[in-house]
Structures are given as C-alpha cells and as structure tokens.
Enzyme design. Structure first.
Site, PDB file in Angstrom:
ATOM      1  N   LYS A 250      22.219  -7.934  14.475  1.00  0.00           N
ATOM      2  CA  LYS A 250      20.898  -8.348  14.943  1.00  0.00           C
ATOM      3  C   LYS A 250      20.723  -9.863  14.792  1.00  0.00           C
ATOM      4  O   LYS A 250      21.381 -10.497  13.966  1.00  0.00           O
ATOM      5  CB  LYS A 250      19.811  -7.651  14.111  1.00  0.00           C
ATOM      6  CG  LYS A 250      19.633  -6.190  14.426  1.00  0.00           C
ATOM      7  CD  LYS A 250      18.503  -5.614  13.575  1.00  0.00           C
ATOM      8  CE  LYS A 250      18.298  -4.130  13.863  1.00  0.00           C
ATOM      9  NZ  LYS A 250      17.730  -3.869  15.192  1.00  0.00           N
ATOM     10  N   GLU A 322      21.886   2.865  16.390  1.00  0.00           N
ATOM     11  CA  GLU A 322      22.351   3.815  15.355  1.00  0.00           C
ATOM     12  C   GLU A 322      21.328   4.895  15.057  1.00  0.00           C
ATOM     13  O   GLU A 322      21.690   5.990  14.635  1.00  0.00           O
ATOM     14  CB  GLU A 322      22.717   3.054  14.064  1.00  0.00           C
ATOM     15  CG  GLU A 322      21.585   2.807  13.078  1.00  0.00           C
ATOM     16  CD  GLU A 322      20.457   1.922  13.607  1.00  0.00           C
ATOM     17  OE1 GLU A 322      19.328   2.074  13.123  1.00  0.00           O
ATOM     18  OE2 GLU A 322      20.691   1.080  14.502  1.00  0.00           O
ATOM     19  N   ARG A 324      19.519   6.751  17.032  1.00  0.00           N
ATOM     20  CA  ARG A 324      19.699   7.953  17.863  1.00  0.00           C
ATOM     21  C   ARG A 324      20.942   8.735  17.439  1.00  0.00           C
ATOM     22  O   ARG A 324      21.018   9.933  17.678  1.00  0.00           O
ATOM     23  CB  ARG A 324      19.733   7.569  19.345  1.00  0.00           C
ATOM     24  CG  ARG A 324      20.898   6.719  19.760  1.00  0.00           C
ATOM     25  CD  ARG A 324      20.650   5.989  21.075  1.00  0.00           C
ATOM     26  NE  ARG A 324      19.682   4.922  20.928  1.00  0.00           N
ATOM     27  CZ  ARG A 324      19.296   4.128  21.926  1.00  0.00           C
ATOM     28  NH1 ARG A 324      19.796   4.292  23.144  1.00  0.00           N
ATOM     29  NH2 ARG A 324      18.402   3.175  21.726  1.00  0.00           N
TER      30      ARG A 324
END
Length: 471
Positions: A250, A322, A324
């Site tokens: 991120k 991640e 899901r």
C-alpha cells in the site's frame, strides 16, 4: 447507570430536554435572557446554575426528530460535558419523550463515555450516578438500563479493538481476549492453527496468513439460546489485524489507518456481546478469520494459484485484495458445516466503496430481496445506513482466469466493490439468504471523541437491531 422511577424534592443536577417547539412553549418559565443563548436547536447546551443546583438545557432540534438523532445528541452531550458533570442523582425532565426515545437518550449517554484507551472514568459510570424520572415504570427502566449497558459494552469493545495500534493487537492478544470473552459470555470458542487449517483445506485464508510471523487463528464463536425453534444467524467478519497490502504494498501515506482493517470482525464482536448479555432468543455462528497481511519471504505472490476450502482455484493478481480471500473460506466453511437462516459478512473491503459513498453509508449486496429490504430498513432506523448495489452476472466475466477458476480482482479501474461481491458469491455454496456489507468508508472516520480518524462503531447497532428483531 441506575435508572429510578422517583422524584426527590431537590437535585444538584438536572438534565432538561427541549425541542425547539417545547422551548417555545415553556421558555417563559425561565429568565428572559436565556432565550438569547438557547433556542432548543439540535446539540445546543445551556447551563443554568444556582447555589443548590446545575440545570443543563439540552436542545434536540425540531419536533419529529428521529430516534437515532436523540442518541446522537446524548452522545455529544456526554462527550463534551464530561469534565463538568457530577456523579450524582440527576433529574431528567423530558415529558414529551416516548419510551423508545428515552431509551435512545440513555444509550447515547453511555456510548458517549467512550475514549481510547477506554476506562470507566466518566461520571456516568460512577455508582453514584442515577437518572430519576417518573415517566417510565421501574420495570421498563430496568429493561432500558440493561439494553443500554449491553449495547454500550458491545460498541465500546468494537471501538477499542479497532483503535488499538497494531503492536497491541497481535493475533495471540486478540485470541486471548476472545477466549476470555467466550468464558464470561458462555460462548463456544474454537480456533484452528496453521496446521489444522492445512488439514481442513482452508487454502484461501492460509494464503494470506502464510506471510505472517504469527500462527493462524481461524476462529469460530457460537452463541446458543435455550429458546425453542430459534433462528440461526451466520456472521463472518473480516479480521485483518493490520494490512500492509502484502507484496502489492500500500501507499505509506495513510498506512497507519490499516489497523482498522478488522472493522467487520469488531462489528460482529459487538453484536455478539449484545446478544449474549441480552440473552436474545436466537443462535449465532460467527467466524473471524484472524491474521495480518504481512510481507516476508513466505508471503503469497501475485500470480500464485490458491485452492480455497470449497475446492475452487483462485489466481492472485493483487495481494492487497486479501480480505475477499479470507472471507471466501470463512463463508464456505460456515455454510458447509452449519445450518443458518441468514448469512451476513461484513468487511472493510474496498477503496471502491469509499470512493462511491465516502462516510455516508456502507455498500450492500444481497441475493435475497427480503434480507436486502430488512438491512436497508434497519440501517435507516439505526443510522448505520446501507445502499444496495447490483449482483448482476454481467460482472462475472471480469473475474474469469486463464489459469484458475477465478481471479481475485479484475484489474479494471471500476466497480471493485461489485467485483469483490461477485467473487464472494462463488463461496456461499448456494445459500439462499446472503448479504455482503462493504463498510470500508464507515467503520473508521471522523468522530467526536478523537482528533484523528478513529473507530465509529459502525455495524454494531445495525446487527444488534437486526438480530433482536429477527424471528
């Protein structure tokens, strides 16, 4: 907080509530200068002092105010007046409130005591603090007191765990808390470590956990009622304690907010606390797939193909999708091993839902019209609002893979919250009453008790109300 049906001759502290209309009718009973400072507008507070007492005039706004707005006013009053309030017997004057509105006011007073890290230093938690009113019977007051405390216990637990920094909520710390909670609230507690998850084939969950320095903790909490013919509700809460994004790292600018990526799990936790303290006549099976999403030599990689619990294969295109992955195994494990009347998952899942709705509502997906309508209605009632989005099959092709059954994202810059819902649909094993709530924009945001973004408690009152009224 004690609520007592009586009225003494004198009080050191009085809470007097007014709508603008009520103030217009009764302001002549006050010093005429008060109207220069107080009109009954929402969240207005004016303090009148004498040698013997302090009266807080509290504005509710226009008549016709919704119940949740009364809770909002009480929460703000509780937060802003903490330093001045007395831990003493207090007269509540609000003859125009109905019983439900009174209940919302009391809930707000307690919820407004929250700050991080939480302790019961607020005057409202003092044994000496009582609210006196003659408008509600003692039996009803006892019930309101129990409901308000159970709800605030659930919401405060939700907020406190979400606000904790990453180093204070490692998997074993959170798991130890859940074990203690299970003991005190008579919940069944089961947790699968990495070895057991491998045996069971929880491959999608393990793909996220494999990069972690901490063991897996795929956790199941069960609340069982003694009531006959009770409904059973299945809940799955995304429980990523900290999300770096993994190898698909991120942007670091706001990464500290990723301690909030367990917002689905904390909403489920709060609802479980409420249900068990209120002994609600319903069964709840809650699955919390606990992990962090870390970077290490063992972390899963873009292009990996993973086999999920239900046997479907998933091509990982982005390790930051991640949530899901762990929800996929949570959902299919729950459906394959338990019979439930409803299946609801909650997750701080996508930036897409944040860009769509900001902090106004969560994104709702459901394969059942009645459940969809019930969730929308309950969201409006509790002010934890949801907006329905489509599960059309036109989105199906976007997650077809050349090397697996599914891809975990579409790589298109549009509609990722819908793509995620269509992905999860592959793991509900045909459950006829499923809803997916993407609460990324609403679980963590601007709050009255903190300078920075912090936990809102979103989902607790929504689920508590839904569970309490589902028969």
């Amino acid at each position: 907080m004690k609520l007592i049906n009586k009225k003494n001759k004198s009080y050191a502290q009085i809470f007097q509530l007014f709508t603008e209309e009520e103030w217009g009718k009764t302001n002549q009973n006050f010093n005429k200068n008060v109207s220069s400072f107080f009109t009954g507008k929402k969240n207005e507070v004016f303090v009148i002092t004498t040698e013997d007492s302090i009266t807080y005039c509290i504005g509710l706004g226009k008549s016709g105010i919704q119940d949740f707005e009364i809770q909002q006013v009480a929460t703000k009053f509780s937060q802003t007046q903490k330093k001045n309030l007395l831990p003493a017997s207090t007269l509540l004057e609000a003859d125009f409130l109905n019983e439900k509105q009174f209940e919302e006011f009391v809930k707000g007073l307690l919820i407004g005591t929250y700050h991080y890290p939480f302790d019961k230093s607020h005057p409202f938690w003092s044994a000496d603090f009582e609210i006196h009113t003659e408008n509600v019977t003692q039996q009803k007051l006892d019930n309101i007191s129990q409901k308000a405390e159970a709800l605030s216990n659930g919401q405060i637990a939700c907020q406190d765990w979400l606000n904790k920094p990453a180093n204070l909520k490692k998997p074993e710390i959170f798991s130890a808390y859940l074990q203690d909670l299970a003991k005190t609230h008579q919940l069944n507690y089961t947790s699968f470590d990495r070895k057991k998850c491998e045996e069971l084939g929880l491959g999608a969950y393990l793909s996220v956990n494999q990069g972690s320095a901490y063991d897996a903790a795929f956790t199941i909490l069960e609340y069982k009622t003694t009531a006959n013919n009770a409904k059973t509700i299945g809940l799955v809460g995304k429980c990523v304690l900290f999300d770096t994004g993994g190898v698909s790292l991120k942007n670091p600018d706001n990464m500290h907010y990723m301690k909030s990526d367990m917002g689905g799990a904390t909403a489920v936790l709060g609802a479980l606390i409420y249900a068990s303290e209120m002994k609600l006549p319903v069964n709840i099976i809650a699955i919390l797939p606990i992990t962090d999403n870390a970077i290490s030599e063992n972390a899963f990689l873009p292009s990996d193909v993973i086999t999920a619990y239900n046997g479907k294969t998933i091509e990982v295109l982005n390790t930051d999708a991640e949530g899901r992955m762990i929800l996929a195994d949570g959902l299919s494990y729950l459906v394959k091993n338990y019979q439930t009347d409803l299946l609801i998952d909650l997750a701080t899942l996508t930036g897409s839902s944040v860009r769509m709705f900001g902090d106004t509502c969560g994104a709702l997906f459901s394969n059942d019209e009645d459940l969809k309508n019930l969730l929308v209605k309950t969201g409006d009632k509790t002010n934890q609002r949801l907006w329905n989005l489509p599960l059309w099959d036109v989105w199906k092709d976007d997650i077809q893979s050349d090397v697996a059954d599914l891809k975990n994202i579409s790589m298109k810059p549009i509609g990722d919250c819908i793509i995620a819902a269509k992905f999860l649909e592959h793991f509900i094993e045909g459950h006829p009453k499923w809803a997916h709530l993407d609460i990324a924009g609403v679980a963590f945001g601007s709050v009255g008790y903190a300078k920075e973004k912090a936990a809102t408690g979103f989902g607790v009152q929504l689920l508590a109300d839904l569970i309490e009224n589902y028969h």
